[in-house]
Scaffold this motif. Structure first.
Motif, PDB file in Angstrom:
ATOM      1  N   ALA A  18       0.822  -1.221   0.000  1.00 26.95           N
ATOM      2  CA  ALA A  18       0.000   0.000   0.000  1.00 26.95           C
ATOM      3  C   ALA A  18       0.853   1.267   0.000  1.00 26.95           C
ATOM      4  O   ALA A  18       0.527   2.253  -0.653  1.00 26.95           O
ATOM      5  CB  ALA A  18      -0.928   0.000   1.212  1.00 26.95           C
ATOM      6  N   VAL A  19       1.977   1.238   0.716  1.00 19.57           N
ATOM      7  CA  VAL A  19       2.813   2.437   0.861  1.00 19.57           C
ATOM      8  C   VAL A  19       3.619   2.718  -0.392  1.00 19.57           C
ATOM      9  O   VAL A  19       3.750   3.871  -0.825  1.00 19.57           O
ATOM     10  CB  VAL A  19       3.739   2.277   2.085  1.00 19.57           C
ATOM     11  N   GLY A  20       4.169   1.668  -1.008  1.00 17.03           N
ATOM     12  CA  GLY A  20       4.999   1.884  -2.197  1.00 17.03           C
ATOM     13  C   GLY A  20       6.178   2.789  -1.874  1.00 17.03           C
ATOM     14  O   GLY A  20       6.902   2.577  -0.894  1.00 17.03           O
ATOM     15  N   ASP A  21       6.348   3.832  -2.675  1.00 12.98           N
ATOM     16  CA  ASP A  21       7.457   4.767  -2.444  1.00 12.98           C
ATOM     17  C   ASP A  21       6.995   6.065  -1.772  1.00 12.98           C
ATOM     18  O   ASP A  21       7.705   7.069  -1.779  1.00 12.98           O
ATOM     19  CB  ASP A  21       8.149   5.089  -3.769  1.00 12.98           C
ATOM     20  N   LEU A  22       5.798   6.019  -1.154  1.00 11.78           N
ATOM     21  CA  LEU A  22       5.260   7.223  -0.519  1.00 11.78           C
ATOM     22  C   LEU A  22       5.854   7.474   0.863  1.00 11.78           C
ATOM     23  O   LEU A  22       5.741   8.583   1.398  1.00 11.78           O
ATOM     24  CB  LEU A  22       3.737   7.121  -0.408  1.00 11.78           C
ATOM     25  N   ALA A  23       6.456   6.434   1.473  1.00 17.93           N
ATOM     26  CA  ALA A  23       7.015   6.585   2.814  1.00 17.93           C
ATOM     27  C   ALA A  23       7.967   5.421   3.072  1.00 17.93           C
ATOM     28  O   ALA A  23       8.001   4.443   2.326  1.00 17.93           O
ATOM     29  CB  ALA A  23       5.912   6.603   3.868  1.00 17.93           C
ATOM     30  N   ASP A  24       8.739   5.522   4.164  1.00 21.41           N
ATOM     31  CA  ASP A  24       9.554   4.404   4.624  1.00 21.41           C
ATOM     32  C   ASP A  24       8.697   3.511   5.516  1.00 21.41           C
ATOM     33  O   ASP A  24       7.775   4.004   6.199  1.00 21.41           O
ATOM     34  CB  ASP A  24      10.760   4.910   5.421  1.00 21.41           C
ATOM     35  N   VAL A  25       9.001   2.207   5.539  1.00 20.07           N
ATOM     36  CA  VAL A  25       8.230   1.264   6.350  1.00 20.07           C
ATOM     37  C   VAL A  25       9.170   0.524   7.286  1.00 20.07           C
ATOM     38  O   VAL A  25      10.128  -0.120   6.845  1.00 20.07           O
ATOM     39  CB  VAL A  25       7.470   0.250   5.474  1.00 20.07           C
ATOM     40  N   LEU A  26       8.901   0.612   8.588  1.00 22.28           N
ATOM     41  CA  LEU A  26       9.654  -0.110   9.607  1.00 22.28           C
ATOM     42  C   LEU A  26       8.809  -1.284  10.084  1.00 22.28           C
ATOM     43  O   LEU A  26       7.752  -1.086  10.690  1.00 22.28           O
ATOM     44  CB  LEU A  26       9.994   0.821  10.779  1.00 22.28           C
ATOM     45  N   VAL A  27       9.254  -2.505   9.788  1.00 29.03           N
ATOM     46  CA  VAL A  27       8.547  -3.717  10.206  1.00 29.03           C
ATOM     47  C   VAL A  27       9.181  -4.237  11.488  1.00 29.03           C
ATOM     48  O   VAL A  27      10.368  -4.598  11.497  1.00 29.03           O
ATOM     49  CB  VAL A  27       8.594  -4.805   9.115  1.00 29.03           C
ATOM     50  N   LEU A  28       8.420  -4.272  12.562  1.00 27.58           N
ATOM     51  CA  LEU A  28       8.917  -4.748  13.846  1.00 27.58           C
ATOM     52  C   LEU A  28       8.485  -6.194  14.076  1.00 27.58           C
ATOM     53  O   LEU A  28       7.448  -6.635  13.557  1.00 27.58           O
ATOM     54  CB  LEU A  28       8.386  -3.856  14.971  1.00 27.58           C
ATOM     55  N   GLY A  82      -2.117   6.169  12.322  1.00 26.68           N
ATOM     56  CA  GLY A  82      -2.408   6.001  10.904  1.00 26.68           C
ATOM     57  C   GLY A  82      -3.804   5.428  10.739  1.00 26.68           C
ATOM     58  O   GLY A  82      -4.611   5.459  11.673  1.00 26.68           O
ATOM     59  N   PRO A  83      -4.112   4.858   9.584  1.00 28.51           N
ATOM     60  CA  PRO A  83      -5.423   4.232   9.403  1.00 28.51           C
ATOM     61  C   PRO A  83      -5.493   2.902  10.149  1.00 28.51           C
ATOM     62  O   PRO A  83      -4.462   2.350  10.564  1.00 28.51           O
ATOM     63  CB  PRO A  83      -5.498   4.013   7.891  1.00 28.51           C
ATOM     64  N   LYS A  84      -6.696   2.394  10.314  1.00 29.00           N
ATOM     65  CA  LYS A  84      -6.876   1.111  10.989  1.00 29.00           C
ATOM     66  C   LYS A  84      -6.417  -0.050  10.111  1.00 29.00           C
ATOM     67  O   LYS A  84      -5.973  -1.074  10.618  1.00 29.00           O
ATOM     68  CB  LYS A  84      -8.347   0.922  11.370  1.00 29.00           C
ATOM     69  N   HIS A  85      -6.569   0.101   8.803  1.00 27.54           N
ATOM     70  CA  HIS A  85      -6.275  -0.997   7.888  1.00 27.54           C
ATOM     71  C   HIS A  85      -5.289  -0.543   6.821  1.00 27.54           C
ATOM     72  O   HIS A  85      -5.334   0.596   6.340  1.00 27.54           O
ATOM     73  CB  HIS A  85      -7.558  -1.509   7.237  1.00 27.54           C
ATOM     74  N   ALA A  86      -4.407  -1.483   6.432  1.00 30.30           N
ATOM     75  CA  ALA A  86      -3.353  -1.171   5.456  1.00 30.30           C
ATOM     76  C   ALA A  86      -3.926  -0.666   4.139  1.00 30.30           C
ATOM     77  O   ALA A  86      -3.314   0.166   3.468  1.00 30.30           O
ATOM     78  CB  ALA A  86      -2.494  -2.417   5.218  1.00 30.30           C
ATOM     79  N   VAL A  87      -5.099  -1.150   3.777  1.00 31.43           N
ATOM     80  CA  VAL A  87      -5.685  -0.784   2.485  1.00 31.43           C
ATOM     81  C   VAL A  87      -5.910   0.722   2.373  1.00 31.43           C
ATOM     82  O   VAL A  87      -5.965   1.274   1.272  1.00 31.43           O
ATOM     83  CB  VAL A  87      -7.004  -1.565   2.275  1.00 31.43           C
ATOM     84  N   ASP A  88      -6.026   1.417   3.511  1.00 33.50           N
ATOM     85  CA  ASP A  88      -6.290   2.864   3.495  1.00 33.50           C
ATOM     86  C   ASP A  88      -5.011   3.708   3.539  1.00 33.50           C
ATOM     87  O   ASP A  88      -5.085   4.938   3.483  1.00 33.50           O
ATOM     88  CB  ASP A  88      -7.185   3.253   4.681  1.00 33.50           C
ATOM     89  N   LEU A  89      -3.844   3.062   3.633  1.00 35.61           N
ATOM     90  CA  LEU A  89      -2.603   3.820   3.795  1.00 35.61           C
ATOM     91  C   LEU A  89      -2.288   4.713   2.603  1.00 35.61           C
ATOM     92  O   LEU A  89      -1.833   5.849   2.773  1.00 35.61           O
ATOM     93  CB  LEU A  89      -1.437   2.859   4.041  1.00 35.61           C
ATOM     94  N   LYS A  90      -2.511   4.216   1.404  1.00 35.87           N
ATOM     95  CA  LYS A  90      -2.191   5.011   0.215  1.00 35.87           C
ATOM     96  C   LYS A  90      -2.975   6.310   0.201  1.00 35.87           C
ATOM     97  O   LYS A  90      -2.418   7.392  -0.046  1.00 35.87           O
ATOM     98  CB  LYS A  90      -2.489   4.193  -1.046  1.00 35.87           C
ATOM     99  N   GLN A  91      -4.259   6.222   0.498  1.00 37.04           N
ATOM    100  CA  GLN A  91      -5.095   7.420   0.531  1.00 37.04           C
ATOM    101  C   GLN A  91      -4.626   8.379   1.626  1.00 37.04           C
ATOM    102  O   GLN A  91      -4.562   9.593   1.416  1.00 37.04           O
ATOM    103  CB  GLN A  91      -6.553   7.023   0.782  1.00 37.04           C
ATOM    104  N   VAL A  92      -4.268   7.833   2.788  1.00 35.16           N
ATOM    105  CA  VAL A  92      -3.822   8.669   3.900  1.00 35.16           C
ATOM    106  C   VAL A  92      -2.527   9.397   3.546  1.00 35.16           C
ATOM    107  O   VAL A  92      -2.387  10.604   3.771  1.00 35.16           O
ATOM    108  CB  VAL A  92      -3.626   7.799   5.165  1.00 35.16           C
ATOM    109  N   LEU A  93      -1.576   8.677   2.985  1.00 37.92           N
ATOM    110  CA  LEU A  93      -0.279   9.279   2.680  1.00 37.92           C
ATOM    111  C   LEU A  93      -0.375  10.338   1.587  1.00 37.92           C
ATOM    112  O   LEU A  93       0.338  11.337   1.609  1.00 37.92           O
ATOM    113  CB  LEU A  93       0.718   8.195   2.283  1.00 37.92           C
ATOM    114  N   LYS A  94      -1.263  10.112   0.624  1.00 37.43           N
ATOM    115  CA  LYS A  94      -1.405  11.090  -0.453  1.00 37.43           C
ATOM    116  C   LYS A  94      -2.053  12.388   0.025  1.00 37.43           C
ATOM    117  O   LYS A  94      -1.875  13.437  -0.586  1.00 37.43           O
ATOM    118  CB  LYS A  94      -2.213  10.481  -1.605  1.00 37.43           C
ATOM    119  N   SER A  95      -2.831  12.295   1.084  1.00 35.27           N
ATOM    120  CA  SER A  95      -3.514  13.498   1.571  1.00 35.27           C
ATOM    121  C   SER A  95      -2.971  13.934   2.928  1.00 35.27           C
ATOM    122  O   SER A  95      -3.624  14.686   3.640  1.00 35.27           O
ATOM    123  CB  SER A  95      -5.019  13.225   1.685  1.00 35.27           C
TER     124      SER A  95
END
Length: 589
Positions: A18-28, A82-95
């Motif tokens: 969902a994030v692609g190149d819009l942000a960095d992702v830290l997986v813990l 952030g959003p509750k679900h990963a599917v909404d991350l792209k929309q959140v990051l773009k706005s």
């Protein structure tokens, strides 16, 4: 703006996609992102390649309940939900706008709420500057005004004054801009006059009369209606004969809907007949005229009638048009929501100024609200020069724009996630003490639990198929009905305007009491609520969980099987309320 998104193992693939190149992702190495504590975030961040980066914001799971203020101080940037679900991350990051995001409200909810607030503010500003062709009462129609909703009360003569007033309250709450009173042919003039007079004294929005009888129309005009539906050549001839009865001041105040002669023996087309009747109406002095080419029902030349609407608007673009959407929805056994949305769009393209629908028939209930929302969506789309999509308001009732993830069986592990999902927030904090920053043992333990280590092989849960899934299943006596010593409940769903008079009569409340005012503020479809009636009290609400908690707090239940039954019935009632569906206790939903 540089953003870091923090997630857990289970959601990592979905988040990265969902994030692609819009942000960095830290997986813990914590299975569930919502259970990442501030200390785990700091430990993971220190040990990652992102440690040297400077970020403007960090996003954690929208389900997180932790206080990240200490982590913010070390990372030196704000941490938001952030959003509750990963599917909404792209929309959140773009706005993303860190000034409007929150540490307590999930980003997906903020965006939706923000979009809705912006749309409502835009509609409010537009309404203040509408320039209609003319006004019906204080409602501008035609010109650049939003399509207005005219809601009909059918067979008004068969209803009591209180029933009519209740319907008016309901229709206004649903978004009606004007109220239409429909009368049967056998209603006498005195009845028409009495009803119109009462409605005019009570109703804060314009009132119209819907009749094919000149005597009824005259009674309505004399009693103060703002709009007349509908006049053809026969009614116009009656007006001509009675021209001395209606002074210019009356004709200038009232608006008339003009229709073609539908049953004429002439060879005139509907449009020719409509234009001829409009010309005749102008001659006897009426200036505020609305055209209705008549929308045919489905299966009866519906498309050709739509063409009449479009062609008339091209020929006389300055004449407001009434569009009878109810002619389609009432005669089509299909859900009205999508039909009303599409009909409103078609009406808008045809130049319609008024959307007309009756408040009759169970399957058509809700059409007023649906058409109102659709008219607002069309206006917003026009203002933004876009399709009626992503506006902040919508008519999605059962379908979703973005599907939530299905249940992930990996959650059922020995990681501790299963036990913690239902703990109160303070217990979650106590359950997972912060780990020393130099101690990363939690990473190994949690990572093992998800990767399929020996821990899982030592633990086996038995599978039990229940009910119809198990041919050998037999219901036990514990679930069979038996009377609860604490009393039983009658559960139902009803509009607040039907409940309020009963409460005033039976509970000693008055119109100005806090309880009654709270009920009037309900925003559910049809302003309906759940009523659970016990011999000791009446519980009213719209949330089954809170209602069940009230039942327990008041000691109104003592049988475990009764609690299970009551919870199920209240949940069914809640779903019925928010979907605008009917509910009957003990019946299948």
């Amino acid at each position: 703006m540089k953003i870091l998104v923090v997630t857990g193992l289970l959601a990592s693939d979905a988040v990265l996609k969902a994030v692609g190149d819009l942000a960095d992702v830290l997986v813990l190495p914590t299975p569930v992102a919502a259970l990442i504590t501030p200390q785990k975030l700091l430990t993971g961040w220190r040990n990652s390649d992102f440690f040297k980066n400077q970020y403007d914001a960090v996003l954690v799971s929208g389900f997180s309940k932790f206080n990240f203020s200490k982590a913010e101080a070390e990372i030196k940037c704000p941490i938001y939900l952030g959003p509750k679900h990963a599917v909404d991350l792209k929309q959140v990051l773009k706005s993303f706008d860190f000034q409007t995001f929150s540490k307590t409200v999930p980003a997906c909810e903020l965006i939706q709420n923000q979009k809705k607030a912006q749309s409502l503010e835009l509609l409010k500003e537009y309404a203040q500057n509408e320039a209609g062709t003319f006004q019906i009462g204080n409602v501008p129609v035609g010109g650049n005004a939003r399509m207005k909703i005219l809601a009909e009360i059918v067979s008004a003569e068969s209803l009591s004054f209180n029933e009519i007033r209740s319907q008016i309250n309901y229709l206004i709450s649903e978004g009606a801009d004007m109220i239409d009173l429909g009368f049967s042919p056998d209603a006498d003039e005195q009845t028409v006059s009495s009803i119109v007079s009462d409605v005019k004294s009570y109703c804060p929005i314009p009132v119209s009369i819907d009749s094919g009888s000149f005597s009824q129309i005259r009674a309505g005009i004399e009693s103060g209606v703002d709009l007349v539906l509908s006049v053809d050549s026969q009614i116009l001839a009656e007006f001509e004969l009675s021209s001395d009865v209606f002074p210019d001041s009356v004709l200038n105040r009232i608006s008339f809907v003009v229709i073609p002669d539908l049953f004429s023996n002439s060879n005139e087309s509907h449009l020719e007949s409509l234009e001829k009747n409009l010309s005749a109406a102008r001659q006897f002095g009426s200036k505020n005229l609305i055209a209705d080419p008549i929308l045919s029902p489905p299966g009866r030349d519906l498309f050709l009638s739509l063409k009449d609407y479009y062609d008339f608007h091209q020929r006389q673009p300055d004449v407001p048009i009434l569009f009878g959407a109810g002619n389609v929805t009432e005669l089509f056994d299909a859900d009205s929501v999508g039909m009303n949305a599409l009909l409103a769009e078609i009406a808008d393209e045809c130049g319609a100024s008024i959307l007309f629908t009756p408040n009759a028939g169970d399957k058509g209930k809700g059409s007023v609200s649906e058409l109102k929302t659709a008219s607002e969506m069309m206006l917003l789309a026009k203002i933004r020069n876009s399709s009626p999509k992503d506006l902040g308001i919508d008519l999605l009732i059962l379908k979703e724009k973005r599907k939530r993830p299905d249940f992930n069986l990996n959650l059922i592990s020995k990681s501790g996630a299963f036990e913690m999902l239902h703990l109160p927030d303070d217990e979650i904090e106590n359950k997972q003490p912060e780990t020393n920053q130099n101690d990363s043992s939690f990473e190994t333990a949690e990572s093992d639990s998800v990767s399929g280590s020996a821990h899982e092989s030592e633990f086996v849960r038995p599978l039990l198929l229940s009910g119809a899934l198990n041919p050998n299943f037999t219901a036990g006596t514990k679930w069979g009905w038996k009377s609860d010593p604490s009393g039983n409940f009658l559960i139902g769903v009803l509009p607040v305007f039907d409940l309020i008079p009963y409460l005033i009569q039976s509970s000693g409340l008055n119109e100005n009491s806090a309880e009654i005012q709270k009920l009037k503020s309900v925003q559910t479809p049809g302003k309906r609520v759940i009523a659970a009636v016990h011999q000791k009290m009446i519980l009213v609400g719209i949330d089954s969980a809170f209602m069940m908690e009230s039942v327990l707090n008041e000691g109104l239940i003592s049988e475990l099987s009764h609690a299970g039954y009551l919870g199920r019935e209240l949940q069914k009632a809640e779903i019925a309320v928010f979907l605008g569906r009917s509910y009957s206790q003990d019946d299948k939903f």
